[in-house]
Enzyme design. Structure first.
Site, PDB file in Angstrom:
ATOM      1  N   GLY A  10      10.615 -22.681  56.800  1.00  0.00           N
ATOM      2  CA  GLY A  10      12.004 -22.554  56.353  1.00  0.00           C
ATOM      3  C   GLY A  10      12.403 -23.774  55.545  1.00  0.00           C
ATOM      4  O   GLY A  10      12.034 -24.897  55.903  1.00  0.00           O
ATOM      5  N   ILE A 126      15.390 -28.010  60.424  1.00  0.00           N
ATOM      6  CA  ILE A 126      16.780 -28.172  60.860  1.00  0.00           C
ATOM      7  C   ILE A 126      16.852 -28.029  62.381  1.00  0.00           C
ATOM      8  O   ILE A 126      17.788 -28.499  63.000  1.00  0.00           O
ATOM      9  CB  ILE A 126      17.734 -27.168  60.177  1.00  0.00           C
ATOM     10  CG1 ILE A 126      17.412 -25.727  60.559  1.00  0.00           C
ATOM     11  CG2 ILE A 126      17.770 -27.350  58.680  1.00  0.00           C
ATOM     12  CD1 ILE A 126      18.554 -24.761  60.298  1.00  0.00           C
ATOM     13  N   ASP A 127      15.832 -27.381  62.984  1.00  0.00           N
ATOM     14  CA  ASP A 127      15.861 -27.120  64.428  1.00  0.00           C
ATOM     15  C   ASP A 127      15.632 -28.382  65.278  1.00  0.00           C
ATOM     16  O   ASP A 127      15.927 -28.387  66.473  1.00  0.00           O
ATOM     17  CB  ASP A 127      14.794 -26.089  64.809  1.00  0.00           C
ATOM     18  CG  ASP A 127      15.099 -24.701  64.280  1.00  0.00           C
ATOM     19  OD1 ASP A 127      16.189 -24.514  63.705  1.00  0.00           O
ATOM     20  OD2 ASP A 127      14.252 -23.800  64.437  1.00  0.00           O
ATOM     21  N   MET A 169      21.561 -21.606  64.320  1.00  0.00           N
ATOM     22  CA  MET A 169      20.100 -21.474  64.348  1.00  0.00           C
ATOM     23  C   MET A 169      19.489 -22.297  65.479  1.00  0.00           C
ATOM     24  O   MET A 169      20.138 -23.159  66.066  1.00  0.00           O
ATOM     25  CB  MET A 169      19.505 -21.869  62.997  1.00  0.00           C
ATOM     26  CG  MET A 169      19.597 -20.731  61.981  1.00  0.00           C
ATOM     27  SD  MET A 169      18.692 -21.107  60.468  1.00  0.00           S
ATOM     28  CE  MET A 169      18.710 -19.491  59.673  1.00  0.00           C
ATOM     29  N   GLY A 170      18.237 -22.043  65.737  1.00  0.00           N
ATOM     30  CA  GLY A 170      17.525 -22.716  66.827  1.00  0.00           C
ATOM     31  C   GLY A 170      16.870 -21.651  67.672  1.00  0.00           C
ATOM     32  O   GLY A 170      17.495 -21.089  68.563  1.00  0.00           O
ATOM     33  N   GLU A 222      20.739 -19.033  68.402  1.00  0.00           N
ATOM     34  CA  GLU A 222      20.183 -17.693  68.135  1.00  0.00           C
ATOM     35  C   GLU A 222      19.103 -17.302  69.145  1.00  0.00           C
ATOM     36  O   GLU A 222      18.853 -16.120  69.379  1.00  0.00           O
ATOM     37  CB  GLU A 222      19.606 -17.621  66.723  1.00  0.00           C
ATOM     38  CG  GLU A 222      18.465 -18.597  66.499  1.00  0.00           C
ATOM     39  CD  GLU A 222      17.852 -18.544  65.117  1.00  0.00           C
ATOM     40  OE1 GLU A 222      18.043 -17.558  64.401  1.00  0.00           O
ATOM     41  OE2 GLU A 222      17.163 -19.523  64.765  1.00  0.00           O
ATOM     42  N   VAL A 273      23.328 -20.518  55.902  1.00  0.00           N
ATOM     43  CA  VAL A 273      24.265 -21.522  55.371  1.00  0.00           C
ATOM     44  C   VAL A 273      23.878 -22.906  55.906  1.00  0.00           C
ATOM     45  O   VAL A 273      23.993 -23.919  55.218  1.00  0.00           O
ATOM     46  CB  VAL A 273      25.714 -21.168  55.788  1.00  0.00           C
ATOM     47  CG1 VAL A 273      26.678 -22.298  55.493  1.00  0.00           C
ATOM     48  CG2 VAL A 273      26.160 -19.885  55.102  1.00  0.00           C
ATOM     49  N   GLN A 274      23.372 -22.922  57.155  1.00  0.00           N
ATOM     50  CA  GLN A 274      23.000 -24.198  57.787  1.00  0.00           C
ATOM     51  C   GLN A 274      21.809 -24.871  57.109  1.00  0.00           C
ATOM     52  O   GLN A 274      21.526 -26.040  57.334  1.00  0.00           O
ATOM     53  CB  GLN A 274      22.628 -23.969  59.263  1.00  0.00           C
ATOM     54  CG  GLN A 274      23.776 -23.507  60.105  1.00  0.00           C
ATOM     55  CD  GLN A 274      23.293 -22.775  61.357  1.00  0.00           C
ATOM     56  OE1 GLN A 274      23.220 -23.364  62.421  1.00  0.00           O
ATOM     57  NE2 GLN A 274      22.945 -21.517  61.229  1.00  0.00           N
TER      58      GLN A 274
END
Ligand code: F6P
Length: 343
Positions: A10, A126-127, A169-170, A222, A273-274
């Site tokens: 991602g 990002i996670d 997210m995550g 999520e 968006v994140q």
């Protein structure tokens, strides 16, 4: 040296900042020639590259996404994929590879290193769920985006006395949810590490709303799941690394909360968006430090290593450590979030 880079998995704000730093120090300090494989491991399999020099990277520091493109291609899941990677690297005269990615991309890098590929890793997601590093770049930006959204949701929730469910997210770890929940003053935060009991969630909301004209914000990762049998969930498609495409817990939760409590409930899914747009100043600095450290690692022959942030310092850790186990939310952080639940 001819040094190639790739960005896999991602996308993530700060990818260009890493490459800009690798290029700047590689070209100006070491006299390297830098190139980039297009679309992650797919570009290595196909042998598709583009030159990346200081001029090409100008203006990219604040730019989200990746100038190289990305994919979730796994060479170990494609017939002849690994041989094709090795053949491309030889044919294109690549002396070293800098792989910028999360657990999947760096998992491939770790296995290729065992097969003799000279590769250094840079932790991206990002996670924030990679081991061996306190933080990955992109995480701070994602949290900030989520907090900005939560701040806005507070005012509309209050105006309508609603429950707002915010899905972030995550998929396996709830770092974004935990941090955004604390920073955004969430009523409750639900993370994959601790399955939630829907009865308890609803009871807490009832208690809070009974006190008066209340509104609530429930942040849900999520990948959060209800305790066994308490609520049904949807399942999604599986990608080349075996991950299920998530999304949907926010909608289910909102439905369930409204049905059980009678409180009007809405859901917002922040989704991609994140991952988009410009990195925060923190992520630009972290990405730049990682990029400089990665090209230094290449010239120190530190192959099979990933650059990492530990206690404020940039260090090197074996790729195998980084991808061995997932870094989940520290219980002490979640305890802090809980202090503010449904108060
Ligand atoms: O890169 C990590 C991540 O953003 C996860 O948080 C999320 O589950 C997944 O990627 C989404 O993947 P895709 O962009 O393939 O929909």
């Amino acid at each position: 040296m001819r040094v190639a880079m790739l960005t896999g998995g991602g996308d993530c704000p700060g990818l260009n900042a890493v490459m800009r730093a690798v290029v700047r120090k590689g070209e100006r300090t070491y006299g390297d020639e830098l190139v980039g494989f297009l679309d992650g491991w797919k570009g290595v399999i196909d042998g598709t590259i583009r030159p990346l020099d200081v001029e090409a990277m100008r203006g990219t520091l604040p730019r989200g996404g990746t100038v190289l493109g990305s994919s979730r291609t796994n060479p170990f899941k494609i017939d002849g994929g690994v041989d094709a990677c090795k053949e491309s690297l030889d044919r294109l005269g690549v002396d070293a590879l800098v792989a910028i990615g999360g657990e999947d991309t760096l998992g491939v890098a770790a296995k290729l290193h065992e097969l003799g590929v000279r590769v250094v890793g840079v932790p991206k997601t990002i996670d924030n769920d990679l081991s061996g590093t306190d933080l990955t770049f992109g995480f701070d930006t994602a949290v900030q985006i989520a907090v900005d959204a939560i701040d806005r949701l507070h005012t509309t929730a209050e105006s309508h006395h609603r429950v707002m469910v915010v899905e972030v997210m995550g998929r396996h770890a709830g770092h974004i949810a935990a941090w955004a929940g604390i920073a955004g003053g969430a009523t409750m935060t639900l993370i994959p590490e601790e399955p939630f009991d829907i009865d308890e969630v609803c009871e807490a909301l009832r208690r809070r709303h009974a006190k008066g004209n209340y509104a609530s914000i429930v942040v849900v990762s999520e990948g959060a799941t209800p305790t066994e049998g308490s609520m049904t969930l949807q399942t999604g498609e599986v990608d080349a690394f075996g991950h299920v495409r998530l999304g949907g817990i926010g909608a289910r939760l909102a439905e369930e909360v409204e049905a059980r409590t009678g409180f009007e409930t809405r859901q917002t899914v922040l989704g991609h968006v994140q991952r988009g747009g410009t990195p925060t100043a923190f992520d630009r600095v972290l990405a730049t430090r990682f990029g400089v450290a990665a090209i230094d690692a290449v010239h120190d022959d530190a192959f099979g290593q990933m650059v990492a942030l530990q206690g404020g310092d940039i260090v090197r850790v074996p790729l195998s450590v980084a991808v061995g186990t997932l870094k989940t939310v520290d219980p002490s952080i979640y305890e802090v979030a809980k202090v503010f639940f449904a108060g």
